[in-house]
Design an enzyme around this catalytic site. Structure first.
Site, PDB file in Angstrom:
ATOM      1  N   HIS A 176      62.766  55.914  14.574  1.00  0.00           N
ATOM      2  CA  HIS A 176      61.669  56.796  14.980  1.00  0.00           C
ATOM      3  C   HIS A 176      61.259  57.749  13.869  1.00  0.00           C
ATOM      4  CE1 HIS A 176      64.794  59.889  16.275  1.00  0.00           C
ATOM      5  NE2 HIS A 176      63.879  60.681  15.752  1.00  0.00           N
ATOM      6  N   ASP A 224      67.434  52.333  17.372  1.00  0.00           N
ATOM      7  CA  ASP A 224      66.853  53.479  16.662  1.00  0.00           C
ATOM      8  C   ASP A 224      67.428  53.620  15.257  1.00  0.00           C
ATOM      9  OD1 ASP A 224      65.153  55.578  16.232  1.00  0.00           O
ATOM     10  OD2 ASP A 224      66.337  57.059  17.337  1.00  0.00           O
ATOM     11  N   GLY A 245      64.094  67.531  12.223  1.00  0.00           N
ATOM     12  CA  GLY A 245      64.407  67.186  10.832  1.00  0.00           C
ATOM     13  C   GLY A 245      65.805  66.659  10.646  1.00  0.00           C
ATOM     14  N   SER A 251      67.068  64.304  12.510  1.00  0.00           N
ATOM     15  CA  SER A 251      67.074  62.894  12.904  1.00  0.00           C
ATOM     16  C   SER A 251      67.313  61.986  11.706  1.00  0.00           C
ATOM     17  CB  SER A 251      65.732  62.526  13.548  1.00  0.00           C
ATOM     18  OG  SER A 251      65.601  63.108  14.807  1.00  0.00           O
ATOM     19  N   GLY A 308      66.528  41.362  32.067  1.00  0.00           N
ATOM     20  CA  GLY A 308      65.187  41.302  32.624  1.00  0.00           C
ATOM     21  C   GLY A 308      65.054  41.861  34.028  1.00  0.00           C
TER      22      GLY A 308
END
Length: 399
Positions: A143, A174, A252, A254, A312
């Site tokens: 991200h 991520d 910041g 991350s 699913g």
């Protein structure tokens, strides 16, 4: 679960020094045992990988996965190798760094690790990353890079702005891998090494280094507050085995490292919980465990699609005393649909594991590969059904 937060507001501070010291004292008695256990587990992984590779040579039609079995309900994930996936990055045993003079344990970690921490800037925001190899590879959050194919990184506020290519990213975990010219890596900078996150325990000291609000290489200290958490990935799927910490994490941070007292990476800081009406940090941060990073990065480096098993369906927690997860919807034509699972079914067991809430389904499926067949037990119309479901490949986004 909220989406990943890499832009926060608010002014929050906490003093976790006392709690961290108490945790360090308690942890000291068994650190040597953890170190020996980690080495033994790594040896088991290596032997099993070799055995399964030999099996694939003689039975080419069978897809085997090399697994390192994690004990108890802790912050590890099963490291597996399916198909042509490269082996995971190595983990190293952890021994607390000796401080110099009056230097605190956190100070020793900062002195060792901070030179490898970089700022990451895109045209829409900024975050943190860290060097993992001398050939210029760096890790950050998916991200943080967003849709960018190139970003700017800097080793410290006085460092040069370096062009970095986004080698690959996996939104389901991520994570993103960056690459810079190896010649641009400062000579004194040593890449960070990974710990085995299966050895992380609640109460262990944790040090975060990052660039909150653009403040270069800021260190914050806390403890590991919990392990085995679940958070929402940027593509709305679930990330399992996440480490929770009270080390302050802010805008910041991350993509920066969460470190143990050996200056080894135990996680990649990714999200925080917010509250108090201000959206500020409330002492609950989350980091992607190092074993997930160790498994995903080699695949990104080879520009492979990171494969995640997929059931699913969507579910919600049951209000019955026995727990379970109630199926809210089933993706038409998906694995669950083909396996006979229906809306309103109560899932009580997946792959031999008891289901108390929806996160247990995600955890069980996350340890398998696409194409694997798992048993799913459901309650329907007062009876029990034992179904077999062949897992699929997780799509890029939730349907």
């Amino acid at each position: 679960m909220r989406s990943p937060k890499h832009l926060w507001s608010g002014d929050w501070r906490t003093d976790a020094q006392t709690a961290a010291q108490e945790a360090a004292d308690a942890a000291a008695k068994h650190r040597e045992a953890l170190r020996r256990a980690a080495l033994a587990r790594e040896a088991e992984v290596t032997m099993e990988v070799k055995e399964r590779r030999r099996s694939r040579l003689t039975v080419a039609s069978v897809a085997l996965a090399a697994t390192a079995v994690a004990g108890a309900f802790i912050a590890g994930l099963l490291l597996h190798q399916g198909g042509d996936n490269p082996p995971p990055l190595p983990a190293v045993a952890s021994n607390p760094l000796p401080g110099k003079g009056s230097q605190s344990p956190a100070g020793a970690v900062y002195a060792t690790a901070s030179p490898a921490v970089v700022s990451v800037r895109t045209n829409v925001g900024s975050g943190t990353g860290f060097l993992i190899s001398r050939d210029g590879k760096l890790v950050t959050n998916a991200h943080v890079v967003g849709s960018s194919s190139r970003v700017i990184v800097r080793f410290g506020s006085r460092g040069a702005s370096l062009d970095a290519a986004v080698v690959g990213k996996d939104e389901s975990d991520d994570l993103a891998l960056l690459s810079i010219d190896p010649a641009a890596v400062p000579n004194a900078v040593k890449p960070l090494q990974f710990a085995d996150s299966r050895g992380v325990r609640i109460g262990d000291p944790a040090i975060a280094i990052g660039n909150p609000f653009g403040l270069d290489r800021t260190a914050t200290e806390g403890i590991v507050s919990a392990v085995g958490r679940h958070i929402e990935a940027p593509n709305q799927f679930e990330i399992d085995n996440v480490i929770q910490t009270d080390a302050p994490i802010n805008p910041g941070n991350s993509g920066g490292p969460l470190l143990d007292t050996s200056a080894h990476v135990i996680g990649v800081n990714s999200q925080i919980a917010t509250g108090g009406g201000t959206g500020g940090n409330v002492g609950i941060g989350f980091a992607i465990p190092s074993n997930t990073v160790r498994q995903v990065v080699p695949q990104l480096e080879k520009r492979q699609l990171v494969r995640h098993a997929y059931l699913g369906l969507s579910s919600t927690v049951s209000v019955t005393a026995s727990g379970g997860a109630i199926v809210r919807s089933v993706v038409p034509g998906g694995p669950a649909d083909k396996g006979g699972i229906q809306p309103a079914d109560l899932i009580t067991e997946v792959d031999g594991r008891r289901v108390f809430d929806p996160s247990d389904i995600s955890a069980a499926i996350g340890q398998r590969n696409p194409g694997d067949t798992v048993g799913v037990t459901v309650e329907r119309a007062g009876g029990l059904l034992h179904l077999k479901v062949q897992l699929g490949q997780r799509p890029a986004k939730t349907p």
